[in-house]
Design an enzyme around this catalytic site. Structure first.
Site, mmCIF file in Angstrom:
data_model
loop_
_atom_site.group_PDB
_atom_site.id
_atom_site.type_symbol
_atom_site.label_atom_id
_atom_site.label_comp_id
_atom_site.label_asym_id
_atom_site.label_seq_id
_atom_site.Cartn_x
_atom_site.Cartn_y
_atom_site.Cartn_z
ATOM 1 N N GLU A 219 38.848 51.026 47.075
ATOM 2 C CA GLU A 219 37.984 50.543 45.994
ATOM 3 C C GLU A 219 37.196 49.327 46.461
ATOM 4 O O GLU A 219 37.756 48.417 47.068
ATOM 5 C CB GLU A 219 38.836 50.141 44.773
ATOM 6 N N CYS B 278 63.108 35.055 37.776
ATOM 7 C CA CYS B 278 62.727 33.992 38.708
ATOM 8 C C CYS B 278 62.896 32.624 38.046
ATOM 9 O O CYS B 278 64.011 32.159 37.895
ATOM 10 C CB CYS B 278 61.332 34.231 39.247
ATOM 11 N N LYS C 144 23.421 54.975 26.439
ATOM 12 C CA LYS C 144 22.322 54.737 27.388
ATOM 13 C C LYS C 144 22.731 55.139 28.800
ATOM 14 O O LYS C 144 23.758 54.680 29.306
ATOM 15 C CB LYS C 144 21.963 53.236 27.373
ATOM 16 N N HIS D 56 61.507 39.498 41.347
ATOM 17 C CA HIS D 56 60.524 39.996 40.367
ATOM 18 C C HIS D 56 60.619 41.517 40.238
ATOM 19 O O HIS D 56 59.858 42.244 40.889
ATOM 20 C CB HIS D 56 59.109 39.605 40.795
ATOM 21 N N ARG E 23 60.441 29.204 45.765
ATOM 22 C CA ARG E 23 60.984 28.253 46.744
ATOM 23 C C ARG E 23 62.395 27.820 46.395
ATOM 24 O O ARG E 23 63.206 27.566 47.258
ATOM 25 C CB ARG E 23 60.128 26.976 46.780
ATOM 26 N N LYS F 137 20.588 54.711 31.362
ATOM 27 C CA LYS F 137 19.747 53.954 32.309
ATOM 28 C C LYS F 137 20.544 53.130 33.329
ATOM 29 O O LYS F 137 20.241 53.167 34.525
ATOM 30 C CB LYS F 137 18.812 53.014 31.534
ATOM 31 N N GLU G 261 27.094 39.805 47.936
ATOM 32 C CA GLU G 261 28.302 39.817 48.778
ATOM 33 C C GLU G 261 28.817 41.221 49.044
ATOM 34 O O GLU G 261 29.474 41.467 50.038
ATOM 35 C CB GLU G 261 29.472 39.062 48.131
ATOM 36 N N GLU H 25 59.595 43.370 37.981
ATOM 37 C CA GLU H 25 58.417 43.970 37.332
ATOM 38 C C GLU H 25 57.453 44.599 38.330
ATOM 39 O O GLU H 25 56.724 45.531 37.992
ATOM 40 C CB GLU H 25 57.689 42.935 36.463
#
Ligand code: GLN
Length: 498
Positions: free
Chosen positions: A103, A343, A150, A469, A424, A152, A112, A471
């Site tokens: 992507e 966490c 639209k 984590h 940490r 366009k 850019e 998730e």
């Protein structure tokens, strides 16, 4: 793979306000949250190689130039930058890969982004057009006052792509309302894309997870297989249908409070919210998500937690809102409300337990109070017997050994697991014996036992906190066992209350 045209070298340093959550891969890359979407939808793991920014590309090319790698030649956008981009895309092929899905962020016409478009144009030339397909995502706005859509903007952006030599094979049209045949014919004609390759992606009603079915219904998967001359039986979409069925037909509703820092509560907790949805899919429940600012709990006390069936405290950095999180955990522990700490959520749970159960009134994490007399959470090197696993920031996948007969072991159904980290601070081992004597179970550690990864309270309906984590690894068709277990416990509470 996500190509980001901005100049930051990586998203690790970008503000979560601008960029949403930092998604962490198994190999420890701090990346764009889109990689989380890729993993959730495809089930394929991403890695460091799956996210590059323009900043990274320029940085590497300029360093090569300084080292003299270009042997005195003039260094230019084409071919030096475009080659670097193509090399990064091709680097994803480890020999096992069938298709690289890539992507490019931004909009056609962005200054850019243009070098990335140039690079993929060249890839089409080099690999052969029948080995590359260009899928162009456009927006087809609906003007409510005029009652019409639209085409366009789509025509304009396709025209711009053709100017630089890219002819889209497929058009995916984001729209609020279904597109009529007439509109699709117009898009086909003006954008030079066959009618059956004009795919509409209209807003779905219940969940973003309906989108794969919507795309498949229009034959997007077939189109690609035909293009690549890959013979496959029709896709087995049963897992997706099961997911959608659970979402469309919930048997009840469960209210989950996520206590975090406010404002950041949008995309900053994207994977947490998704994983809660997956936990609900596993239990066929509807999620009623309540976002609670930890600082509000400090001032308004815990009354807003009364109607909640489960409390989750996600990761976080710094001391803002900490006392509110600790107060919410105390409430969950004392009232028997299912609690899930992640966490920073584990670190706060340990602080709360040390203060209110073990009687160490000034217990804290050294991240919050560097001079705490009872630093129950601290850096590895701050511990009495220094644990040195060679990392200042624990990032990416680490193995964890589960303690038999714990809730965690029951949910995972195995002994050794792997989860992703980004922190940490650690549980301070000097306090292991004390908290265990008072009833906190250490339900998981690093395989050698050096670091605490999971704590639980046995004598509670569901109280589990993890240093990692979970998730990041949850998927709609493969809900994370801890999120599924948490929602199950919250569901039981919702039934008891009603
Ligand atoms: N701030 C804590 C640490 O660095 C927790 C980080 C987190 O929740 N991801 O250890």
């Amino acid at each position: 793979m996500k190509l980001d045209p901005y100049l930051n070298v990586d998203p690790g340093t970008m503000s979560p306000y601008q960029h949403g959550e930092v998604y962490v891969t198994d190999d420890g890359a701090e990346t764009d949250l889109d990689l989380g979407h890729y993993e959730r939808f495809t089930g394929a793991p991403t890695s460091k190689k799956s996210n590059i920014t323009a900043g990274r590309i320029y940085w590497d090319v300029l360093q090569k130039e300084r080292r003299g790698d270009y042997l005195g030649r003039t260094v230019q956008m084409i071919p030096h930058i475009s080659n670097e981009i193509k090399d990064r895309i091709r680097a994803l092929d480890d020999g096992e890969v069938d298709i690289i899905l890539c992507e490019i962020g931004g909009t056609v016409g962005d200054i850019e982004g243009s070098i990335f478009l140039e690079a993929i144009r060249e890839i089409g030339l080099e690999e052969g057009r029948d080995n590359v397909s260009y899928i162009h995502l456009t927006y087809v706005p609906y003007i409510a006052a005029a009652g019409e859509v639209k085409t366009k903007p789509s025509q304009q952006s396709v025209a711009k792509l053709r100017e630089i030599g890219i002819m889209p094979d497929i058009l995916i049209c984001r729209a609020e309302v279904p597109l009529s045949l007439e509109v699709r014919q117009k898009l086909s004609l003006f954008c030079n894309v066959p009618l059956n390759s004009v795919i509409e992606e209209t807003d779905v009603k219940h969940s973003i997870y309906e989108v794969p079915l919507v795309l498949s219904d229009q034959g997007l998967d077939e189109l690609l297989l035909v293009h690549y001359r890959i013979a496959r039986p029709p896709a087995d979409l049963r897992p997706w249908r099961k997911v959608i069925n659970a979402i469309r037909n919930p048997i009840g509703e469960v209210t989950i409070g996520v206590v975090g820092k406010y404002q950041e509560l949008q995309d900053a907790y994207k994977s947490i919210f998704e994983a809660l949805d997956h936990g609900c899919i596993a239990n066929q429940m509807k999620l009623n998500l309540v976002k609670i600012a930890a600082e509000d709990i400090e001032s308004h006390k815990t009354s807003q937690l009364e109607e909640i069936h489960g409390i989750l405290i996600p990761g976080g950095f710094g001391n803002r809102g900490i006392e509110g999180k600790v107060a919410a955990i105390r409430y969950a522990r004392e009232k028997g409300i299912p609690f899930f700490g992640i966490c920073m959520g584990l670190q706060c749970a340990v602080v709360e337990f040390a203060r209110n159960v073990c009687g160490l009134k000034t217990a804290n994490s050294t991240e919050i109070d560097a001079k705490s007399p009872d630093p129950v959470v601290c850096l590895m090197e701050e511990q009495k017997e220094v644990v040195d696993l060679g990392a200042t920031m624990r990032l990416g996948a680490w193995d964890c050994k589960l303690t038999p007969d714990t809730r965690a072991a029951a949910h995972y159904g195995k002994e050794l697991i792997s989860e992703r980290h980004r922190h940490r601070y650690e549980f301070n081992n000097a306090y292991r014996d004390l908290v265990q004597e008072h009833g906190l179970t250490i339900a998981g550690t690093t395989p050698g036992g050096e670091l605490v990864e999971i704590v639980e309270i046995k004598d509670h309906p569901w109280f589990v906190a993890v240093q990692f984590h979970p998730e990041f690894k949850s998927q709609p068709f493969n809900p994370h066992p801890l999120f599924a277990g948490f929602i199950e416990a919250a569901t039981l509470r919702s039934r008891k209350k009603s």
